[in-house]
Design a protein around this motif. Structure first.
Motif, PDB file in Angstrom:
ATOM      1  N   PHE A 298       0.847  -1.182   0.000  1.00 18.62           N
ATOM      2  CA  PHE A 298       0.000   0.000   0.000  1.00 18.62           C
ATOM      3  C   PHE A 298       0.883   1.233   0.000  1.00 18.62           C
ATOM      4  CE2 PHE A 298      -3.019  -3.135   1.525  1.00 18.62           C
ATOM      5  CZ  PHE A 298      -4.129  -2.799   0.771  1.00 18.62           C
ATOM      6  N   ILE A 299       0.396   2.259  -0.680  1.00 21.31           N
ATOM      7  CA  ILE A 299       1.118   3.525  -0.790  1.00 21.31           C
ATOM      8  C   ILE A 299       0.182   4.652  -0.375  1.00 21.31           C
ATOM      9  CG2 ILE A 299       2.224   5.114  -2.405  1.00 21.31           C
ATOM     10  CD1 ILE A 299       2.979   2.725  -4.085  1.00 21.31           C
ATOM     11  N   THR A 300       0.696   5.558   0.454  1.00 23.12           N
ATOM     12  CA  THR A 300      -0.038   6.759   0.835  1.00 23.12           C
ATOM     13  C   THR A 300       0.645   7.928   0.124  1.00 23.12           C
ATOM     14  OG1 THR A 300       1.309   7.319   2.755  1.00 23.12           O
ATOM     15  CG2 THR A 300      -0.491   5.756   3.118  1.00 23.12           C
ATOM     16  N   PRO A 301       0.075   9.117   0.183  1.00 22.68           N
ATOM     17  CA  PRO A 301       0.743  10.254  -0.462  1.00 22.68           C
ATOM     18  C   PRO A 301       2.145  10.549   0.084  1.00 22.68           C
ATOM     19  CG  PRO A 301      -1.551  10.785  -0.037  1.00 22.68           C
ATOM     20  CD  PRO A 301      -1.279   9.464   0.631  1.00 22.68           C
ATOM     21  N   HIS A 302       2.441  10.034   1.304  1.00 20.88           N
ATOM     22  CA  HIS A 302       3.740  10.355   1.917  1.00 20.88           C
ATOM     23  C   HIS A 302       4.614   9.151   2.235  1.00 20.88           C
ATOM     24  CE1 HIS A 302       2.352  14.442   2.256  1.00 20.88           C
ATOM     25  NE2 HIS A 302       1.228  13.990   2.792  1.00 20.88           N
ATOM     26  N   ARG A 303       4.057   7.942   2.161  1.00 17.63           N
ATOM     27  CA  ARG A 303       4.825   6.755   2.533  1.00 17.63           C
ATOM     28  C   ARG A 303       4.480   5.574   1.652  1.00 17.63           C
ATOM     29  NH1 ARG A 303       4.883   5.728   8.831  1.00 17.63           N
ATOM     30  NH2 ARG A 303       6.769   4.627   8.259  1.00 17.63           N
ATOM     31  N   ALA A 304       5.414   4.631   1.565  1.00 11.43           N
ATOM     32  CA  ALA A 304       5.187   3.380   0.842  1.00 11.43           C
ATOM     33  C   ALA A 304       5.483   2.222   1.789  1.00 11.43           C
ATOM     34  CB  ALA A 304       6.078   3.294  -0.382  1.00 11.43           C
ATOM     35  N   GLY A 305       4.627   1.226   1.771  1.00  9.76           N
ATOM     36  CA  GLY A 305       4.801   0.075   2.643  1.00  9.76           C
ATOM     37  C   GLY A 305       5.769  -0.942   2.076  1.00  9.76           C
ATOM     38  N   LYS A 306       6.034  -1.964   2.858  1.00 12.01           N
ATOM     39  CA  LYS A 306       6.881  -3.060   2.412  1.00 12.01           C
ATOM     40  C   LYS A 306       6.119  -3.899   1.400  1.00 12.01           C
ATOM     41  CE  LYS A 306       8.780  -5.660   5.378  1.00 12.01           C
ATOM     42  NZ  LYS A 306       9.050  -6.539   6.527  1.00 12.01           N
ATOM     43  N   TRP A 307       6.860  -4.654   0.590  1.00  8.49           N
ATOM     44  CA  TRP A 307       6.252  -5.598  -0.338  1.00  8.49           C
ATOM     45  C   TRP A 307       5.927  -6.881   0.408  1.00  8.49           C
ATOM     46  CZ3 TRP A 307       4.555  -4.306  -4.959  1.00  8.49           C
ATOM     47  CH2 TRP A 307       5.115  -3.219  -5.610  1.00  8.49           C
ATOM     48  N   TYR A 308       4.732  -7.415   0.167  1.00 11.68           N
ATOM     49  CA  TYR A 308       4.305  -8.672   0.767  1.00 11.68           C
ATOM     50  C   TYR A 308       3.882  -9.633  -0.329  1.00 11.68           C
ATOM     51  CZ  TYR A 308       4.234  -6.138   5.162  1.00 11.68           C
ATOM     52  OH  TYR A 308       4.597  -5.398   6.248  1.00 11.68           O
ATOM     53  N   SER A 309       4.133 -10.908  -0.119  1.00  9.25           N
ATOM     54  CA  SER A 309       3.786 -11.920  -1.121  1.00  9.25           C
ATOM     55  C   SER A 309       2.299 -12.256  -1.116  1.00  9.25           C
ATOM     56  CB  SER A 309       4.600 -13.191  -0.878  1.00  9.25           C
ATOM     57  OG  SER A 309       4.338 -13.687   0.417  1.00  9.25           O
ATOM     58  N   ASP A 310       1.585 -11.789  -0.099  1.00 10.11           N
ATOM     59  CA  ASP A 310       0.170 -12.102   0.045  1.00 10.11           C
ATOM     60  C   ASP A 310      -0.603 -10.815   0.328  1.00 10.11           C
ATOM     61  OD1 ASP A 310      -2.134 -13.064   2.146  1.00 10.11           O
ATOM     62  OD2 ASP A 310      -1.710 -14.572   0.600  1.00 10.11           O
ATOM     63  N   LEU A 311      -1.735 -10.628  -0.340  1.00  6.33           N
ATOM     64  CA  LEU A 311      -2.532  -9.418  -0.150  1.00  6.33           C
ATOM     65  C   LEU A 311      -3.050  -9.302   1.278  1.00  6.33           C
ATOM     66  CD1 LEU A 311      -3.848  -6.869  -1.233  1.00  6.33           C
ATOM     67  CD2 LEU A 311      -5.726  -8.291  -2.097  1.00  6.33           C
ATOM     68  N   SER A 312      -3.395 -10.420   1.898  1.00  9.62           N
ATOM     69  CA  SER A 312      -3.904 -10.362   3.264  1.00  9.62           C
ATOM     70  C   SER A 312      -2.839  -9.859   4.241  1.00  9.62           C
ATOM     71  CB  SER A 312      -4.444 -11.727   3.710  1.00  9.62           C
ATOM     72  OG  SER A 312      -3.414 -12.687   3.712  1.00  9.62           O
ATOM     73  N   LEU A 313      -1.576 -10.188   4.003  1.00 11.16           N
ATOM     74  CA  LEU A 313      -0.493  -9.660   4.844  1.00 11.16           C
ATOM     75  C   LEU A 313      -0.327  -8.163   4.637  1.00 11.16           C
ATOM     76  CD1 LEU A 313       2.339 -12.343   4.629  1.00 11.16           C
ATOM     77  CD2 LEU A 313       1.106 -11.594   6.657  1.00 11.16           C
ATOM     78  N   ALA A 314      -0.426  -7.726   3.398  1.00 13.63           N
ATOM     79  CA  ALA A 314      -0.310  -6.292   3.107  1.00 13.63           C
ATOM     80  C   ALA A 314      -1.425  -5.522   3.821  1.00 13.63           C
ATOM     81  CB  ALA A 314      -0.364  -6.047   1.605  1.00 13.63           C
ATOM     82  N   LYS A 315      -2.626  -6.072   3.825  1.00 11.98           N
ATOM     83  CA  LYS A 315      -3.746  -5.430   4.521  1.00 11.98           C
ATOM     84  C   LYS A 315      -3.524  -5.423   6.030  1.00 11.98           C
ATOM     85  CE  LYS A 315      -7.335  -6.546   1.162  1.00 11.98           C
ATOM     86  NZ  LYS A 315      -8.555  -7.338   0.924  1.00 11.98           N
ATOM     87  N   ARG A 316      -2.990  -6.524   6.547  1.00 13.73           N
ATOM     88  CA  ARG A 316      -2.779  -6.644   7.989  1.00 13.73           C
ATOM     89  C   ARG A 316      -1.775  -5.627   8.519  1.00 13.73           C
ATOM     90  NH1 ARG A 316      -1.045 -12.385  10.025  1.00 13.73           N
ATOM     91  NH2 ARG A 316       0.835 -11.513  10.864  1.00 13.73           N
TER      92      ARG A 316
END
Length: 58
Positions: A6-24
């Motif tokens: 996930f990306i916000t206007p000011h930050r970018a998250g880590k890459w995750y191999s699973d969408l549910s982990l990215a959401k968590r």
């Protein structure tokens, strides 16, 4: 295999191999949160999902 973050206007998250982990872990960068009652992801305004996929070869 695809990767998600996930990306916000000011930050970018880590890459995750699973969408549910990215959401968590989206709350770490302030991208959104998982609603405990419904189990659904609630994204904050301006949040975008970025998907990176592996290229397929013949």
């Amino acid at each position: 295999m695809s990767k998600y973050r996930f990306i916000t206007p000011h930050r970018a998250g880590k890459w995750y191999s699973d969408l549910s982990l990215a959401k968590r872990f989206a709350h770490v960068i302030g991208a959104g949160f998982l609603d405990n009652r419904s189990g659904e992801f609630v994204a904050y305004p301006g949040t975008k999902l970025e998907v990176a996929g592996a290229m397929l070869r013949d």
